[in-house]
Scaffold this active site. Structure first.
Site, PDB file in Angstrom:
ATOM      1  N   ARG A  63       0.826  -1.208   0.000  1.00 14.49           N
ATOM      2  CA  ARG A  63       0.000   0.000   0.000  1.00 14.49           C
ATOM      3  C   ARG A  63       0.862   1.261   0.000  1.00 14.49           C
ATOM      4  NH1 ARG A  63      -5.408  -0.617   1.411  1.00 14.49           N
ATOM      5  NH2 ARG A  63      -6.007  -2.739   1.960  1.00 14.49           N
ATOM      6  N   ASP A  98       6.351 -23.587   5.789  1.00 12.49           N
ATOM      7  CA  ASP A  98       6.637 -23.694   7.217  1.00 12.49           C
ATOM      8  C   ASP A  98       8.149 -23.600   7.317  1.00 12.49           C
ATOM      9  OD1 ASP A  98       7.275 -24.440   9.781  1.00 12.49           O
ATOM     10  OD2 ASP A  98       5.740 -25.976   9.927  1.00 12.49           O
ATOM     11  N   HIS A  99       8.646 -22.443   7.740  1.00 14.63           N
ATOM     12  CA  HIS A  99      10.083 -22.217   7.609  1.00 14.63           C
ATOM     13  C   HIS A  99      10.911 -23.211   8.420  1.00 14.63           C
ATOM     14  CE1 HIS A  99       9.349 -19.784  11.254  1.00 14.63           C
ATOM     15  NE2 HIS A  99      10.575 -20.116  11.563  1.00 14.63           N
ATOM     16  N   LYS A 138      15.026 -25.679   7.599  1.00 17.60           N
ATOM     17  CA  LYS A 138      16.258 -25.689   8.402  1.00 17.60           C
ATOM     18  C   LYS A 138      17.063 -26.952   8.113  1.00 17.60           C
ATOM     19  CE  LYS A 138      14.379 -22.904  12.144  1.00 17.60           C
ATOM     20  NZ  LYS A 138      15.351 -21.806  12.116  1.00 17.60           N
ATOM     21  N   HIS A 185       4.552 -26.188  13.122  1.00 15.20           N
ATOM     22  CA  HIS A 185       5.963 -26.566  13.278  1.00 15.20           C
ATOM     23  C   HIS A 185       6.136 -27.901  14.003  1.00 15.20           C
ATOM     24  CE1 HIS A 185       6.710 -22.598  11.957  1.00 15.20           C
ATOM     25  NE2 HIS A 185       6.643 -21.986  13.120  1.00 15.20           N
ATOM     26  N   LYS A 233       1.947 -19.359   7.001  1.00 13.76           N
ATOM     27  CA  LYS A 233       1.030 -19.668   8.093  1.00 13.76           C
ATOM     28  C   LYS A 233       0.651 -18.359   8.797  1.00 13.76           C
ATOM     29  CE  LYS A 233       3.947 -19.801  12.025  1.00 13.76           C
ATOM     30  NZ  LYS A 233       3.838 -19.827  13.428  1.00 13.76           N
TER      31      LYS A 233
END
Lengths: 332, 516
Positions: free
Chosen positions: B63, B204-205, B209, B267, B175
């Site tokens: 925006r 989902d970070h 990993k 997670h 998420k």
């Protein structure tokens, strides 16, 4: 960026007492702090012995290049300074060291063994095998110009991977001849740091390949290099292998010492030529009728480049094919 | 002569860029916090590593009225502050020209029309073929209207039967996807009207990993572990995701979510499914995700009164972190003074399948815990109380395989060993593997890996709709029980490992939480 060495200890040793002396060093360094003994592979570093007066213990104290590699890929270093002039009287001296890396809370360290030898080549494996850990892969890092100091057959026999840098070749033709027998026999995986430097340009060519049509004749290919003849030869060898040029066909290679670009590949001529030019930071691809684009050249120092090769431990078919093509077709 | 094309011949044996196909990445919420902290630094690092496609445009949409130049300044500041590497000016010079910005309101058709015109111009000028990745870095309340606009403007070609649309469109969804089963279905249904499931990347970070990816290698690449991973040898498994931070600036979101929705539903259940899944027959994305889904579908439901015995919720009160006083959750700004939102959850669950029958899994997560630590620990059964384990006052430690997810990624195995000397004295030694120590160079951030996977079109590390909804189906009865009960969460002082009830939950089974 890997942590550089934070401390090192060393002591003179003898070939017979290397393991015991290393154990004693470890007891010393581990007395006041918890230190992980890190070892993922053996790294045999070969150098020709030039100064006969230098002691084995001296060479451990000053080698920042090796430490920078093992900080990134923890390995047991076996540094061999060898006089290969074929003496019958064998002399071998040794020293041991431990180099420590990492922050106080996660300190790790690696074994270092320095060997100064003067003996016939065939006896060299018996020395090296004594000091490497047999349950780990062994890489040989050739710290010499392969075109003037050929790899010792005896040492090749104990290794799984030979790491070298063709950028240092004084005589590219001889370098290719030297490496040709290793390529043909496939006894050891080859890792040329110069080949890695060429990767962004190869990547660019793969990307624009659809615009090249079905075939590219060597007669339409021209390679300019600033001062790295071996890099230009590697590119030519790769093209020769991948484009399946007939025997005796070879592209034009010119040296342009004052060019800003390290390497330039031109396919075609004049305004319709596709050009790919590479400097230290980027590759620019210019395709006729389309917007040029750039590819980033990853900034990797020599230590990281060696460490990446040590980690990969795989057969690089592109390099082997390029070297085989060079050995077969490069002009003498 | 081979029958390969020239392109195929040149590509043979080349590692090449992981992502080679030209693409435009459109980041909705491009001037927001996620873009600044994570997405733009991740894309910059991929560029530094030479892993981005040679032809790429990254277009932020937001925006705020920004020019391309101002957006590049915004990105540069974010990279300076949050990139794992310091900003390299020469790398920046080649990265910056691929950044663009379009000010547009997502619920405004005119805004979308002007965005479309700008994207067409950018793609034409940069030789891009119209492949697009739409990244929804916006609040979940805006997911549905944004996706509807994408559909209305016909920006989303469906995949062909071969699964390879030309050009392709993919969407990345952050998420939370919903706040219970029904609301997740509403969002999924809306996205499914525009995108095929194969085009949807639910991120989902945690799954990006390195250590999480290493779980499969550890389990199925080492013959030492797999035979032990079953009810015969495993006593129990603990999964802890502990945060030091309080709710910070996320109170608006967190008040509506709480720890169960924020951490457990996504997670932690993803970690659980990786540690408990059966070996997949291949690494094909759907094969792996099928096996993970099997675990979620095998979770024993926790419903009704059982929730009170198996799940503990807590909320932090004022306490100390590193010696400094910190406020309680209800004193945080934008938190209701009588809030019953849980900032801590501990629970015991069972996986009712052959492999894990009877093995308890203990999960705990919370804010304002003593340290930031995420870990999975697999506790093997004790040796019999004979030979070396006869001392009732000092039994031998059981062997524990611990997998550290953050910080200090790595894993360790505890092994009992004899102390040198004339007497048999046993000490638990630890074989410890640290990623940073062993592999030296810093690991890529999770977002780097995941963004690369979206560009390549590999959904293995992303959540499929059925997994998200199965997780919600398991979690929703717990939420419903709490809503019915109207009792407040147990309290715990900031800086402690959760409420006392969490200790009782595990101690009632004869076990304790593993100290971290």
């Amino acid at each position: 960026m890997a942590t550089l060495v934070v401390d090192r200890v060393w002591r003179p040793s003898s070939p017979e007492t290397v393991e015991g002396d290393l154990a004693a060093l470890w007891r010393d360094v581990g007395r006041d702090a918890r230190i992980a003994r890190a070892v993922m592979s053996n790294l045999v570093v070969y150098r020709r012995r030039r100064d006969s007066e230098r002691r084995a213990v001296d060479i451990l104290q000053t080698d920042a290049a090796i430490e920078a590699v093992v900080a990134r890929h923890p390995s047991r270093v076996v540094l061999v300074e060898h006089d290969a002039r074929g003496q019958q009287a064998t002399t071998v001296t040794a020293s041991v060291g431990v180099a420590l890396f990492g922050p106080q809370t996660a300190r790790y360290a690696v074994d270092q063994v320095a060997v100064r030898s003067a003996c016939v080549e065939t006896s060299l494996p018996s020395i090296v095998r004594r000091f490497i850990r047999g349950d780990l892969p062994t890489s040989i890092w050739w710290n010499e110009d392969l075109s003037t100091v050929p790899a010792l057959e005896a040492l090749i026999a104990v290794g799984r991977q030979l790491v070298y840098d063709s950028r240092h070749w004084q005589d590219v033709r001889r370098g290719v001849e030297t490496i040709a027998s290793l390529v043909a026999s496939q006894r050891i995986d080859l890792a040329d740091l110069n080949w890695r430097r060429l990767a962004p340009l190869r990547q660019a060519l793969v990307h624009v390949a659809p615009s090249l049509g079905d075939t590219v004749s060597a007669f339409h290919v021209r390679i300019h290099h600033r001062s790295d003849e071996a890099l230009a030869w590697l590119l030519a060898g790769w093209l020769c292998a991948r484009l399946e040029w007939a025997s005796g066909i070879w592209p034009a290679i010119d040296e342009t010492p004052h060019d800003d670009e390290i390497l330039t590949l031109a396919v075609g001529a004049g305004s319709t030529a596709l050009t790919i030019s590479m400097n230290d930071h980027r590759v620019v691809v210019s395709v006729p009728g389309a917007t040029p684009f750039t590819i980033r050249v990853p900034q990797v120092d020599e230590a990281e480049a060696v460490a990446v090769e040590l980690r990969s431990l795989s057969h690089d078919s592109g390099l082997h094919d390029a070297l085989a093509a060079l050995a077969r077709q490069a002009p003498g | 002569m081979t029958t390969e094309t020239l392109s195929e011949r040149l590509a043979r044996g080349e590692a090449g860029p992981a992502a080679a196909t030209p693409v435009t990445i459109v980041i909705f919420g491009g001037s927001g916090d996620l873009a600044r902290r994570k997405l733009l630094p991740a894309l910059y690092n991929l560029h530094v590593d030479g892993l981005l496609p040679p032809r790429i445009a990254i277009t932020g949409v937001g925006r705020n009225a920004l020019t391309d130049e101002k957006y590049r300044d915004f990105a540069k500041e974010g990279i300076k502050e949050f990139s794992r590497r310091p900003l390299d000016e020469q790398a920046w010079e080649t990265f910056a020209p691929s950044l663009f910005y379009v000010a547009a309101s997502l619920d405004d058709e005119h805004g979308f029309a002007s965005l479309g015109a700008r994207l067409d111009t950018i793609e034409h000028e940069h030789g891009l073929s119209g492949n697009r990745i739409y990244y929804l870095a916006v609040p979940s309340s805006v997911f549905v209207p944004t996706v509807k606009q994408l559909g209305r403007f016909r920006w989303v070609p469906r995949p062909t039967d071969s699964g390879k649309p030309a050009p392709f469109a993919r969407i990345v969804v952050e998420k939370p996807i919903g706040r219970d089963l029904n609301s997740a279905r509403v969002i999924d249904d809306a996205i499914a009207q525009v995108f095929d499931e194969r085009q949807i990347y639910r991120i989902d970070h945690y799954l990006g990993k390195e250590t999480v990816q290493n779980i499969l290698v550890l389990r199925f690449g080492n013959s030492i572990f797999d035979p032990l991973f079953n009810a015969k040898f495993i006593d129990h498994v603990q999964i802890t995701v502990a945060e030091e931070e309080g709710v910070g600036t996320r109170a608006g979101y967190y008040e509506q979510a709480g720890a169960l929705r924020d951490m457990v539903q996504n997670h932690m259940l993803q970690l659980l499914s990786l540690i408990a899944m059966e070996p997949p027959r291949s690494l094909d994305a759907d094969v792996v995700r099928d096996e993970k889904l099997e675990v979620l579908e095998s979770l024993r439901p926790i419903e009704g009164p059982a929730v009170d015995g198996c799940v503990v919720r807590g909320q932090y009160t004022a306490g100390f972190m590193l010696g400094r006083p910190v406020p309680g959750y209800r004193e945080e700004s934008n938190v209701h003074p009588q809030s019953t939102t849980e900032t801590f959850v501990a629970l015991q669950l069972f996986i009712d399948n052959w492999r894990w029958a009877g093995v308890p899994f203990f999960l705990r997560t919370g804010k304002r815990l003593p340290k930031r630590a995420s870990e999975i620990s697999v506790h093997l059964k004790n040796v019999p109380p004979i030979l070396f384990n006869t001392g009732s006052t000092a039994p031998l430690d059981s062997n524990v395989l611990s997998i550290r997810i953050q910080p200090d990624e790595g894993f360790a195995v505890g092994i009992n060993s004899k102390i040198p000397g004339p007497r048999v004295r046993i000490y638990p030694v630890k074989m410890d593997f640290h990623y940073g120590t062993t592999f030296g160079a810093s690991s890529p951030e999770a977002y780097e890996r995941l963004l690369l996977d979206v560009m390549v079109g590999d959904p293995t590390l992303f959540m499929r709709r059925d997994a998200v909804e199965t997780a919600w189906r398991w979690v929703t009865p717990i939420l419903e029980r709490w809503a019915e009960a109207r009792t407040p969460p147990n309290s715990y002082p900031a800086g402690e490992w959760g409420p006392r009830e969490a200790d009782r939950l595990i101690e009632s089974t004869g076990r304790t939480w593993r100290p971290l």
